[in-house]
Design a protein around this motif. Structure first.
Motif, PDB file in Angstrom:
ATOM      1  N   LEU A  52      38.390  50.545  59.205  1.00 37.81           N
ATOM      2  CA  LEU A  52      38.464  50.265  57.769  1.00 37.81           C
ATOM      3  C   LEU A  52      37.239  50.812  57.060  1.00 37.81           C
ATOM      4  CD1 LEU A  52      39.534  48.840  55.219  1.00 37.81           C
ATOM      5  CD2 LEU A  52      38.568  46.704  56.116  1.00 37.81           C
ATOM      6  N   HIS A  53      36.063  50.527  57.609  1.00 41.11           N
ATOM      7  CA  HIS A  53      34.821  51.049  57.020  1.00 41.11           C
ATOM      8  C   HIS A  53      34.845  52.571  56.958  1.00 41.11           C
ATOM      9  CE1 HIS A  53      30.827  52.888  57.647  1.00 41.11           C
ATOM     10  NE2 HIS A  53      30.431  52.018  56.738  1.00 41.11           N
ATOM     11  N   ASP A  54      35.196  53.213  58.066  1.00 42.62           N
ATOM     12  CA  ASP A  54      35.158  54.675  58.121  1.00 42.62           C
ATOM     13  C   ASP A  54      36.187  55.295  57.180  1.00 42.62           C
ATOM     14  OD1 ASP A  54      33.198  54.338  59.993  1.00 42.62           O
ATOM     15  OD2 ASP A  54      34.411  54.970  61.712  1.00 42.62           O
ATOM     16  N   HIS A  55      37.348  54.677  57.062  1.00 38.87           N
ATOM     17  CA  HIS A  55      38.365  55.182  56.141  1.00 38.87           C
ATOM     18  C   HIS A  55      37.878  55.114  54.696  1.00 38.87           C
ATOM     19  CE1 HIS A  55      42.299  55.933  54.375  1.00 38.87           C
ATOM     20  NE2 HIS A  55      42.175  54.827  53.672  1.00 38.87           N
ATOM     21  N   LEU A  56      37.298  53.985  54.316  1.00 40.35           N
ATOM     22  CA  LEU A  56      36.780  53.844  52.950  1.00 40.35           C
ATOM     23  C   LEU A  56      35.623  54.795  52.689  1.00 40.35           C
ATOM     24  CD1 LEU A  56      36.913  49.956  52.726  1.00 40.35           C
ATOM     25  CD2 LEU A  56      38.365  51.557  51.456  1.00 40.35           C
ATOM     26  N   LEU A  57      34.796  55.014  53.705  1.00 36.38           N
ATOM     27  CA  LEU A  57      33.690  55.961  53.573  1.00 36.38           C
ATOM     28  C   LEU A  57      34.229  57.371  53.343  1.00 36.38           C
ATOM     29  CD1 LEU A  57      30.575  56.395  53.802  1.00 36.38           C
ATOM     30  CD2 LEU A  57      30.950  56.810  56.245  1.00 36.38           C
ATOM     31  N   GLN A  58      35.205  57.773  54.136  1.00 34.15           N
ATOM     32  CA  GLN A  58      35.782  59.116  54.009  1.00 34.15           C
ATOM     33  C   GLN A  58      36.485  59.304  52.668  1.00 34.15           C
ATOM     34  OE1 GLN A  58      38.280  59.179  57.475  1.00 34.15           O
ATOM     35  NE2 GLN A  58      36.536  59.193  58.891  1.00 34.15           N
ATOM     36  N   GLN A  59      37.058  58.220  52.143  1.00 33.95           N
ATOM     37  CA  GLN A  59      37.793  58.295  50.873  1.00 33.95           C
ATOM     38  C   GLN A  59      36.869  58.189  49.655  1.00 33.95           C
ATOM     39  OE1 GLN A  59      41.470  58.342  50.358  1.00 33.95           O
ATOM     40  NE2 GLN A  59      41.331  59.199  52.413  1.00 33.95           N
ATOM     41  N   GLY A  60      35.579  57.966  49.887  1.00 32.38           N
ATOM     42  CA  GLY A  60      34.612  57.931  48.793  1.00 32.38           C
ATOM     43  C   GLY A  60      34.403  56.578  48.145  1.00 32.38           C
ATOM     44  N   TYR A  61      34.905  55.517  48.762  1.00 29.47           N
ATOM     45  CA  TYR A  61      34.744  54.184  48.189  1.00 29.47           C
ATOM     46  C   TYR A  61      33.421  53.528  48.597  1.00 29.47           C
ATOM     47  CZ  TYR A  61      39.618  54.461  46.806  1.00 29.47           C
ATOM     48  OH  TYR A  61      40.803  54.835  46.218  1.00 29.47           O
ATOM     49  N   ILE A  62      32.766  54.088  49.608  1.00 29.50           N
ATOM     50  CA  ILE A  62      31.469  53.585  50.056  1.00 29.50           C
ATOM     51  C   ILE A  62      30.429  54.663  49.848  1.00 29.50           C
ATOM     52  CG2 ILE A  62      30.111  52.869  52.064  1.00 29.50           C
ATOM     53  CD1 ILE A  62      32.619  51.584  53.215  1.00 29.50           C
ATOM     54  N   HIS A  63      29.363  54.274  49.172  1.00 25.62           N
ATOM     55  CA  HIS A  63      28.231  55.194  48.970  1.00 25.62           C
ATOM     56  C   HIS A  63      26.950  54.388  49.100  1.00 25.62           C
ATOM     57  CE1 HIS A  63      26.003  58.674  47.857  1.00 25.62           C
ATOM     58  NE2 HIS A  63      25.646  58.201  46.662  1.00 25.62           N
ATOM     59  N   ASP A  64      26.404  53.978  47.972  1.00 26.65           N
ATOM     60  CA  ASP A  64      25.194  53.140  47.987  1.00 26.65           C
ATOM     61  C   ASP A  64      25.536  51.693  47.632  1.00 26.65           C
ATOM     62  OD1 ASP A  64      25.870  53.551  45.366  1.00 26.65           O
ATOM     63  OD2 ASP A  64      23.871  54.172  44.706  1.00 26.65           O
ATOM     64  N   ASN A  65      26.773  51.305  47.838  1.00 29.25           N
ATOM     65  CA  ASN A  65      27.263  49.986  47.437  1.00 29.25           C
ATOM     66  C   ASN A  65      27.558  49.095  48.638  1.00 29.25           C
ATOM     67  OD1 ASN A  65      29.339  51.852  48.058  1.00 29.25           O
ATOM     68  ND2 ASN A  65      30.878  50.597  47.032  1.00 29.25           N
ATOM     69  N   LEU A  66      27.023  49.434  49.817  1.00 31.60           N
ATOM     70  CA  LEU A  66      27.295  48.683  51.032  1.00 31.60           C
ATOM     71  C   LEU A  66      26.181  47.679  51.301  1.00 31.60           C
ATOM     72  CD1 LEU A  66      29.600  48.760  53.181  1.00 31.60           C
ATOM     73  CD2 LEU A  66      28.031  50.061  54.630  1.00 31.60           C
ATOM     74  N   TYR A  67      26.560  46.438  51.575  1.00 30.42           N
ATOM     75  CA  TYR A  67      25.614  45.351  51.845  1.00 30.42           C
ATOM     76  C   TYR A  67      25.853  44.829  53.254  1.00 30.42           C
ATOM     77  CZ  TYR A  67      24.860  45.339  46.789  1.00 30.42           C
ATOM     78  OH  TYR A  67      24.566  45.702  45.498  1.00 30.42           O
ATOM     79  N   ARG A  68      24.754  44.492  53.942  1.00 25.16           N
ATOM     80  CA  ARG A  68      24.837  44.067  55.339  1.00 25.16           C
ATOM     81  C   ARG A  68      24.377  42.622  55.475  1.00 25.16           C
ATOM     82  NH1 ARG A  68      22.521  47.304  60.594  1.00 25.16           N
ATOM     83  NH2 ARG A  68      22.066  45.522  61.923  1.00 25.16           N
TER      84      ARG A  68
END
Length: 302
Positions: free
Chosen positions: A29-45
């Motif tokens: 799920l993470h990798d798919h969203l990253l590839q689709q451009g939904y994750i950039h500098d908006n990820l919190y851990r």
């Protein structure tokens, strides 16, 4: 600013590939969203929760036994997952992921957690692939710390949220609603504040009518300061454990309607992914991505 998204790399721990619970779906799920451009500098851990933290919801004796691999075999069979250190690491982290996402939603209006929805976990035992209940933990933590005064858990996983109902039974500030397939797991259900048991093989139109009418009424009656939205995709027509006939388009319509309704009324909403079961692990991850993509689009439009 992009939609705040919460994730930890330990969510997908080493796990049997042929197990019914798809552990790989979180990293996929993470990798798919990253590839689709939904994750950039908006990820919190999130950081891991301690036993003391989780004791707001669960028995410390049960939690310690989980950590020490001291749960008896009968109880592990009820959980349905094999013990490993990786499983414990993710079990301690994911509840704080939902809590962090809820706090981000309170700050920004909307946020998504790339896990969560472990609604079958009870006070001193786990069940149905759920060891710790992130929904009840988040609700009780926010209420105890007075970060909110009233919240709504809107659970649209295909299975009834029995653990959440039991854990929040005596907390009037948290309203629990579960819309689920009635003739499905768990076969002994614990009463939520509102349960709507659906007949098997319900289609999109009838399902969406129930979801919309129920949510509108609850928002009007409860006036929550936060909605915790369990966007389970096991309602999908091809899900191995679902028994409903909801199409992918129906799931997308459901998610967009719930999130837009909150947004239009200025009610913060946090999404968790809930359940989903599919031998095609990538297809499942992309189905879970629906709610995050929808939230991202609506967040950008506000």
């Amino acid at each position: 600013m992009k939609l705040p998204i919460v994730y930890h790399t330990n969510y997908s721990c080493p796990f049997p590939d042929n197990h019914r619970f798809v552990m790989s779906k979180f990293v996929r799920l993470h990798d798919h969203l990253l590839q689709q451009g939904y994750i950039h500098d908006n990820l919190y851990r999130p950081a891991a929760a301690s036993i003391a933290d989780l004791a707001i919801t669960h028995s410390p004796v049960y939690l310690q036994a989980l950590v020490d691999d001291a749960i008896e075999m009968k109880a592990w069979r009820r959980l349905g997952l094999p013990w490993s250190q990786g499983l414990i690491d993710r079990t301690l982290t994911a509840p704080n992921g939902t809590l962090l996402a809820a706090r981000l939603a309170l700050q920004h209006g909307m946020a998504s957690h790339l896990a969560g929805g472990t609604h079958h976990a009870h006070y001193d035992f786990g069940s149905g692939f759920c060891l710790v209940n992130d929904l009840a933990y988040t609700a009780l933590t926010l209420l105890q710390r007075r970060e909110v005064q009233r919240l709504l858990i809107f659970d649209l996983d295909v299975h009834q949220g029995d653990g959440t109902a039991a854990l929040l039974e005596h907390e009037p500030r948290a309203f629990t609603c579960s819309i689920h397939c009635e003739k499905n797991f768990p076969f002994r259900k614990h009463r939520s504040d509102l349960d709507i048991g659906l007949g098997q093989y319900l289609d999109d139109a009838a399902y969406l009518t129930v979801v919309r009418d129920t949510f509108e009424r609850l928002i009007h009656e409860q006036q929550p300061e936060l909605v915790i939205y369990d966007a389970g995709v096991d309602v999908w027509e091809g899900d191995e454990l679902g028994h409903l006939n909801i199409t992918l388009e129906g799931i997308q319509q459901r998610d967009r309607w719930v999130l837009a309704y909150c947004q239009q009324r200025g009610i913060p909403v946090v999404t968790v992914i809930g359940g989903g079961y599919d031998k095609d692990h990538q297809r499942l991850a992309e189905r879970h991505a629906s709610v995050v993509k929808t939230a991202s689009i609506l967040f950008a439009e506000q």
